[in-house]
Design a protein around this motif. Structure first.
Motif, PDB file in Angstrom:
ATOM      1  N   VAL A   1      -3.363   5.123   0.243  1.00 61.78           N
ATOM      2  CA  VAL A   1      -3.953   5.420   1.549  1.00 61.78           C
ATOM      3  C   VAL A   1      -3.554   6.842   1.913  1.00 61.78           C
ATOM      4  O   VAL A   1      -2.367   7.145   2.021  1.00 61.78           O
ATOM      5  N   ASN A   2      -4.558   7.717   2.065  1.00 56.02           N
ATOM      6  CA  ASN A   2      -4.300   9.118   2.420  1.00 56.02           C
ATOM      7  C   ASN A   2      -4.644   9.324   3.890  1.00 56.02           C
ATOM      8  O   ASN A   2      -5.780   9.073   4.304  1.00 56.02           O
ATOM      9  N   VAL A   3      -3.664   9.775   4.657  1.00 56.58           N
ATOM     10  CA  VAL A   3      -3.839   9.974   6.099  1.00 56.58           C
ATOM     11  C   VAL A   3      -3.563  11.439   6.415  1.00 56.58           C
ATOM     12  O   VAL A   3      -2.546  11.992   5.994  1.00 56.58           O
ATOM     13  N   THR A   4      -4.487  12.059   7.150  1.00 59.95           N
ATOM     14  CA  THR A   4      -4.290  13.436   7.591  1.00 59.95           C
ATOM     15  C   THR A   4      -4.379  13.463   9.114  1.00 59.95           C
ATOM     16  O   THR A   4      -5.389  13.055   9.688  1.00 59.95           O
ATOM     17  N   LEU A   5      -3.320  13.938   9.731  1.00 63.46           N
ATOM     18  CA  LEU A   5      -3.287  14.116  11.182  1.00 63.46           C
ATOM     19  C   LEU A   5      -3.504  15.599  11.456  1.00 63.46           C
ATOM     20  O   LEU A   5      -2.916  16.448  10.775  1.00 63.46           O
ATOM     21  N   SER A   6      -4.338  15.916  12.443  1.00 64.56           N
ATOM     22  CA  SER A   6      -4.560  17.325  12.760  1.00 64.56           C
ATOM     23  C   SER A   6      -4.773  17.505  14.254  1.00 64.56           C
ATOM     24  O   SER A   6      -5.189  16.577  14.952  1.00 64.56           O
TER      25      SER A   6
ATOM     26  N   MET B   1       0.851  -1.174   0.000  1.00 64.11           N
ATOM     27  CA  MET B   1       0.000   0.000   0.000  1.00 64.11           C
ATOM     28  C   MET B   1       0.895   1.234   0.000  1.00 64.11           C
ATOM     29  O   MET B   1       1.961   1.238   0.606  1.00 64.11           O
ATOM     30  N   ASN B   2       0.433   2.267  -0.664  1.00 60.03           N
ATOM     31  CA  ASN B   2       1.176   3.519  -0.748  1.00 60.03           C
ATOM     32  C   ASN B   2       0.552   4.527   0.206  1.00 60.03           C
ATOM     33  O   ASN B   2      -0.597   4.911   0.040  1.00 60.03           O
ATOM     34  N   TYR B   3       1.340   4.953   1.194  1.00 57.16           N
ATOM     35  CA  TYR B   3       0.829   5.839   2.229  1.00 57.16           C
ATOM     36  C   TYR B   3       1.240   7.282   1.960  1.00 57.16           C
ATOM     37  O   TYR B   3       2.387   7.561   1.640  1.00 57.16           O
ATOM     38  N   THR B   4       0.277   8.198   2.124  1.00 59.65           N
ATOM     39  CA  THR B   4       0.551   9.627   2.091  1.00 59.65           C
ATOM     40  C   THR B   4       0.090  10.169   3.438  1.00 59.65           C
ATOM     41  O   THR B   4      -1.108  10.176   3.730  1.00 59.65           O
ATOM     42  N   VAL B   5       1.037  10.572   4.279  1.00 64.70           N
ATOM     43  CA  VAL B   5       0.716  11.065   5.617  1.00 64.70           C
ATOM     44  C   VAL B   5       1.027  12.556   5.645  1.00 64.70           C
ATOM     45  O   VAL B   5       2.145  12.975   5.382  1.00 64.70           O
ATOM     46  N   SER B   6      -0.009  13.354   5.960  1.00 66.41           N
ATOM     47  CA  SER B   6       0.176  14.802   6.039  1.00 66.41           C
ATOM     48  C   SER B   6      -0.371  15.310   7.368  1.00 66.41           C
ATOM     49  O   SER B   6      -1.115  14.604   8.051  1.00 66.41           O
ATOM     50  N   GLY B   7      -0.003  16.531   7.719  1.00 65.23           N
ATOM     51  CA  GLY B   7      -0.432  17.097   8.990  1.00 65.23           C
ATOM     52  C   GLY B   7      -1.000  18.488   8.845  1.00 65.23           C
ATOM     53  O   GLY B   7      -0.584  19.246   7.972  1.00 65.23           O
ATOM     54  N   LYS B   8      -1.968  18.800   9.690  1.00 65.62           N
ATOM     55  CA  LYS B   8      -2.527  20.151   9.805  1.00 65.62           C
ATOM     56  C   LYS B   8      -2.323  20.583  11.251  1.00 65.62           C
ATOM     57  O   LYS B   8      -2.794  19.913  12.173  1.00 65.62           O
ATOM     58  N   ASN B   9      -1.630  21.672  11.438  1.00 63.41           N
ATOM     59  CA  ASN B   9      -1.318  22.177  12.782  1.00 63.41           C
ATOM     60  C   ASN B   9      -0.498  21.187  13.593  1.00 63.41           C
ATOM     61  O   ASN B   9      -0.544  21.204  14.823  1.00 63.41           O
TER      62      ASN B   9
END
Length: 175
Positions: A37-42, A1-9
């Motif tokens: 798989v798109n992951v957003t941490l905030s 699986m291809n993971y894209t992990v990004s963050g907000k604040n």
């Protein structure tokens, strides 16, 4: 699986990235190896939120969890995604285009009857044209969390719903 992990604040540290990938890698058995798989941490005040979106052909698998600890949110979201996948497996397999993104082992796995969707009540009602504010008032009078109506301005079927904090949402069709 291809993971894209990004963050907000929040700065996505290697530790957070590894925790996300380690936890969500348990779902790899359900998908083909090239699944995105798109992951957003905030972070908002004391709330640590994780949103996971897995687009597969014709469908989007999505889960969101909030807690006071990001690592706890990561643990919770994995369990939610796994439950969703098991619950909707038969529905996804029936849509052949979505099934191509799922692993063959998962497709062939037996499912329990507790995952079947059972409609226990059906209701028909006349939809009269009204404005959005009137629809919200009707929803409140009925004591429901949502209300289906025909928008008098657009002549489209819309849904108003009650959100947290005594606010309202509107769902409109997009063509």
């Amino acid at each position: 699986m291809n993971y894209t992990v990004s963050g907000k604040n929040i700065e996505v540290t290697n530790g957070l990235r590894e925790a996300v990938i380690d936890k969500l890698s348990k779902l790899e058995r359900y998908f083909m190896p090239d699944t995105e798989v798109n992951v957003t941490l905030s972070v908002e005040k004391e709330r640590q939120r994780i949103e996971v979106t897995i687009p597969i052909k014709g469908t989007i698998i999505r889960a969101e969890q909030v807690s006071s600890d990001m690592y706890a949110s990561i643990d919770l979201v994995e369990a939610v995604l796994e439950r969703q996948l098991r619950k909707y497996k038969n529905k996804l397999v029936d849509k052949k285009q979505s099934a191509m993104a799922l692993s063959q082992m998962f497709i062939e796995e037996e499912t329990g009857s507790e995952d079947e969707i059972k409609i226990v009540r059906s209701k028909k009602f006349a939809i009269k044209p009204m404005d959005i504010e009137e629809a919200c008032v009707q929803m409140e009078l009925l004591g429901h969390d949502f209300f289906v109506f025909r928008n008098a301005e657009t002549d489209e079927v819309n849904v108003v719903y009650k959100r947290k904090g005594n606010t309202y949402g509107l769902i409109e069709p997009e063509y």
